[in-house]
Motif scaffolding. Structure first.
Motif, PDB file in Angstrom:
ATOM      1  N   GLY A  29      -9.954   2.549 -18.159  1.00 15.78           N
ATOM      2  CA  GLY A  29      -8.972   3.353 -19.019  1.00 15.78           C
ATOM      3  C   GLY A  29      -8.494   4.610 -18.518  1.00 15.78           C
ATOM      4  N   GLN A  30      -8.631   5.145 -17.402  1.00 13.49           N
ATOM      5  CA  GLN A  30      -8.324   6.497 -17.038  1.00 13.49           C
ATOM      6  C   GLN A  30      -6.805   6.584 -17.185  1.00 13.49           C
ATOM      7  N   GLN A  31      -6.508   7.679 -17.911  1.00 11.86           N
ATOM      8  CA  GLN A  31      -5.000   8.162 -17.876  1.00 11.86           C
ATOM      9  C   GLN A  31      -4.566   8.651 -16.504  1.00 11.86           C
ATOM     10  N   VAL A  32      -3.356   7.774 -15.993  1.00  8.87           N
ATOM     11  CA  VAL A  32      -2.713   8.577 -14.780  1.00  8.87           C
ATOM     12  C   VAL A  32      -1.383   8.745 -14.811  1.00  8.87           C
ATOM     13  N   GLY A  33      -0.609   9.480 -14.051  1.00  5.26           N
ATOM     14  CA  GLY A  33       0.719   9.807 -13.974  1.00  5.26           C
ATOM     15  C   GLY A  33       1.403   8.465 -13.399  1.00  5.26           C
ATOM     16  N   PRO A  34       2.677   8.785 -13.299  1.00  3.72           N
ATOM     17  CA  PRO A  34       3.640   7.814 -12.831  1.00  3.72           C
ATOM     18  C   PRO A  34       3.169   7.482 -11.442  1.00  3.72           C
ATOM     19  N   VAL A  63       8.580  -4.397 -13.533  1.00  5.36           N
ATOM     20  CA  VAL A  63       8.386  -4.973 -15.066  1.00  5.36           C
ATOM     21  C   VAL A  63       9.702  -4.757 -15.587  1.00  5.36           C
ATOM     22  N   HIS A  64      10.159  -3.893 -15.763  1.00  6.40           N
ATOM     23  CA  HIS A  64      11.598  -3.557 -16.403  1.00  6.40           C
ATOM     24  C   HIS A  64      12.214  -2.353 -15.827  1.00  6.40           C
ATOM     25  N   LYS A  65      13.311  -2.132 -15.595  1.00  3.86           N
ATOM     26  CA  LYS A  65      14.150  -0.987 -15.175  1.00  3.86           C
ATOM     27  C   LYS A  65      13.838   0.264 -16.463  1.00  3.86           C
ATOM     28  N   ASP A  66      14.155  -0.516 -17.875  1.00  6.33           N
ATOM     29  CA  ASP A  66      13.672   0.761 -18.884  1.00  6.33           C
ATOM     30  C   ASP A  66      12.643   1.277 -18.952  1.00  6.33           C
ATOM     31  N   LEU A  99       8.887   5.765 -18.709  1.00 11.83           N
ATOM     32  CA  LEU A  99       7.328   5.730 -18.657  1.00 11.83           C
ATOM     33  C   LEU A  99       6.643   7.204 -18.537  1.00 11.83           C
ATOM     34  N   LYS A 100       5.895   7.354 -19.374  1.00 10.03           N
ATOM     35  CA  LYS A 100       5.003   8.749 -19.605  1.00 10.03           C
ATOM     36  C   LYS A 100       3.820   8.964 -18.694  1.00 10.03           C
ATOM     37  N   PHE A 101       3.036   7.865 -19.122  1.00 10.80           N
ATOM     38  CA  PHE A 101       1.868   7.772 -18.103  1.00 10.80           C
ATOM     39  C   PHE A 101       1.299   6.256 -18.323  1.00 10.80           C
ATOM     40  N   ALA A 102       0.053   6.021 -17.728  1.00 14.22           N
ATOM     41  CA  ALA A 102      -0.542   4.790 -17.616  1.00 14.22           C
ATOM     42  C   ALA A 102      -2.161   4.739 -17.962  1.00 14.22           C
ATOM     43  N   ARG A 103      -2.518   3.737 -18.711  1.00 12.47           N
ATOM     44  CA  ARG A 103      -4.116   3.706 -18.478  1.00 12.47           C
ATOM     45  C   ARG A 103      -4.198   2.535 -17.451  1.00 12.47           C
ATOM     46  N   MET A 104      -5.350   2.898 -16.815  1.00  6.76           N
ATOM     47  CA  MET A 104      -5.844   2.154 -15.682  1.00  6.76           C
ATOM     48  C   MET A 104      -7.178   1.553 -15.525  1.00  6.76           C
ATOM     49  N   ARG A 145       0.998  -1.143   0.331  1.00  4.55           N
ATOM     50  CA  ARG A 145       0.086  -0.101  -0.090  1.00  4.55           C
ATOM     51  C   ARG A 145       0.780   1.330  -0.055  1.00  4.55           C
ATOM     52  N   GLY A 146       0.416   2.075  -0.872  1.00  3.58           N
ATOM     53  CA  GLY A 146       1.695   3.417  -0.836  1.00  3.58           C
ATOM     54  C   GLY A 146       2.233   3.240  -2.188  1.00  3.58           C
ATOM     55  N   GLY A 147       2.425   2.266  -2.899  1.00  2.00           N
ATOM     56  CA  GLY A 147       3.143   1.872  -4.105  1.00  2.00           C
ATOM     57  C   GLY A 147       2.206   2.618  -5.224  1.00  2.00           C
ATOM     58  N   THR A 148       3.202   2.983  -6.208  1.00  2.00           N
ATOM     59  CA  THR A 148       2.602   3.888  -7.498  1.00  2.00           C
ATOM     60  C   THR A 148       2.839   2.785  -8.555  1.00  2.00           C
ATOM     61  N   VAL A 149       2.312   3.596  -9.868  1.00  2.00           N
ATOM     62  CA  VAL A 149       2.452   3.110 -11.004  1.00  2.00           C
ATOM     63  C   VAL A 149       3.877   2.965 -11.305  1.00  2.00           C
ATOM     64  N   LEU A 150       4.697   3.981 -10.957  1.00  2.00           N
ATOM     65  CA  LEU A 150       6.207   3.723 -11.255  1.00  2.00           C
ATOM     66  C   LEU A 150       6.697   2.723 -10.516  1.00  2.00           C
ATOM     67  N   ASP A 151       6.463   2.343  -9.332  1.00  2.00           N
ATOM     68  CA  ASP A 151       6.898   1.361  -8.771  1.00  2.00           C
ATOM     69  C   ASP A 151       6.617   0.247  -9.475  1.00  2.00           C
ATOM     70  N   VAL A 152       5.330  -0.209 -10.032  1.00  2.00           N
ATOM     71  CA  VAL A 152       5.152  -1.205 -10.753  1.00  2.00           C
ATOM     72  C   VAL A 152       5.875  -1.452 -12.077  1.00  2.00           C
ATOM     73  N   ALA A 153       5.955  -0.048 -12.783  1.00  2.00           N
ATOM     74  CA  ALA A 153       6.870  -0.229 -14.005  1.00  2.00           C
ATOM     75  C   ALA A 153       8.207  -0.686 -13.705  1.00  2.00           C
ATOM     76  N   GLY A 154       8.891  -0.310 -12.562  1.00  2.00           N
ATOM     77  CA  GLY A 154      10.091  -0.944 -12.178  1.00  2.00           C
ATOM     78  C   GLY A 154      10.456  -2.184 -12.030  1.00  2.00           C
TER      79      GLY A 154
END
Ligand SMILES: Nc1nc2c(ncn2[C@@H]2O[C@H](COP(=O)(O)OP(=O)(O)OP(=O)(O)O)[C@@H](O)[C@H]2O)c(=O)[nH]1
Ligand SMILES: [Mg+2]
Length: 340
Positions: free
Chosen positions: A321-326, A300-303, A308-313, A289-298
């Motif tokens: 399909g809401q667009q959200v930031g990292p 998946v892969h460092k690159d 990462l620009k944004f995500a659909r969620m 809890r408290g983790g972000t989209v960016l944490d999940v992206a990390g």
């Protein structure tokens, strides 16, 4: 915390606290040693850092040919959603529980000191796995010198006792003392549980102080017909660990561990999909809890995290399909599509 430490040192210390992989931890320790101001006020800390660098380097080196030490490394690399270590007095049934919960072949014996090495295993819970590490016993007479190192990457502890053994009210304080001597403190506070009583926050600022959320596992419930035994034990100890009653023999109570850990550690599962493709709903990534989209992206892969620009969620807290930031927080069950 010694005075006059530099921002660089503070950064290294912060990174050390967060690092889970033994190799990353070693890098952070080296960085701490490099950046710590070398003066009288930090002498103790410098010595402590040096000892830990030496120990971890040796652990990671594995068996030594012709040397004193031989055998496999004692640090288990964390895998799955979380790592929990089994600690307890000899013969409490740690390995029996481990074998039943994870399907491991940890050695079980009717005599004390059966287990000599850490044994990893995975506890399945819904669509994730939680790592359980069986360890040798801790007693007044004996504790493996490497045990403290093995506890460093853990997210928590299962403190296993034989609830039918009257000695357990003496064994637990002994274990807590032995660990505390090495700066490992077992605490009843879990991120996802309301504390039974207020827990004093640590004011020492010691970077090597390790507080591990702990659940008391009252094992061998099949041998103990008195249902009050756990309360009596807690009364005697003056301790309020959350408690689960189990029997490795009959299997009673084993089902409660997965849901307990999931809730207490606030594990959050996130599913991913590639743009234009089907969602991967088999294997979630997990954060807390408290983790972000960016944490999940990390994860998946460092690159991907770097680009990462944004995500659909898709999920309970957003419209489809809401667009959200990292930096957007993720919730359990979210599905995200990462865009670079
Ligand atoms: N009746 C009963 N016996 C159990 C239970 N769990 C373990 N035992 C027995 O207790 C003994 C010790 O079990 P282990 O699993 O080896 O205990 P351990 O805590 O791993 O012991 P060490 O590795 O020596 O620290 C064995 O004879 C087990 O069969 C239980 O729930 N009920
Ligand atoms: Mg054992």
């Amino acid at each position: 915390m010694p005075t006059n430490v530099t921002p660089d040192y503070k950064k290294a210390e912060e990174a050390y606290r967060k690092a889970r992989e033994p190799r990353d931890r070693l890098d952070c320790l080296r960085e701490m040693f490099r950046t710590i101001p070398k003066h009288k006020g930090t002498e103790h800390l410098q010595a402590d850092i040096k000892t830990r660098i030496k120990q971890l380097t040796e652990e990671l080196a594995g068996p030594k040919k012709g040397g004193r030490r031989s055998g496999p490394s004692h640090v288990v690399r964390p895998e799955g959603a979380a790592q929990l270590c089994l600690i307890g007095p000899p013969n409490a049934g740690k390995s029996s529980l481990h074998a039943r919960l994870t399907g491991s072949h940890s050695d079980i014996g009717p005599y004390p000191y059966t287990t000599h090495l850490p044994v990893p295993g995975m506890l399945p819970y819904e669509d994730i796995h939680i790592q359980l590490v069986d360890l040798p016993p801790v007693s007044g007479d004996f504790m493996e010198p490497w045990l403290i190192n093995a506890l460093q990457p853990a997210d928590g502890v299962l403190l296993v006792v034989d609830i039918s053994d009257p000695d357990c009210s003496e064994q637990i304080p002994t274990i807590l003392e032995r660990l505390a001597e090495k700066k490992v403190f077992l605490t009843p506070a879990w991120p996802g549980l309301a504390p039974a009583e207020p827990v004093e926050p640590d004011k020492t600022g010691d970077p090597f102080r390790l507080e591990l959320p702990t659940v008391l596992i009252a094992n061998k419930s099949d041998l103990d017909p008195d249902p009050e035994e756990v309360e009596i034990l807690e009364e005697l100890l003056g301790l309020r660990f959350p408690t689960l009653t189990m029997s490795a023999q009959t299997g009673d109570g084993l089902d409660e561990l997965g849901p307990f850990l999931f809730r207490a550690l606030e594990i959050v599962r996130v599913y991913t999909k590639t743009p234009g493709k089907q969602a991967d709903t088999d294997k979630p990534f997990t954060v807390r809890r408290g983790g972000t989209v960016l944490d999940v992206a990390g994860l998946v892969h460092k690159d991907i995290a770097e680009g990462l620009k944004f995500a659909r969620m898709w999920g309970a807290e957003v419209f489809d399909g809401q667009q959200v930031g990292p930096d957007h927080l993720v919730s359990d069950g979210d599905l995200i599509e990462l865009h670079l």
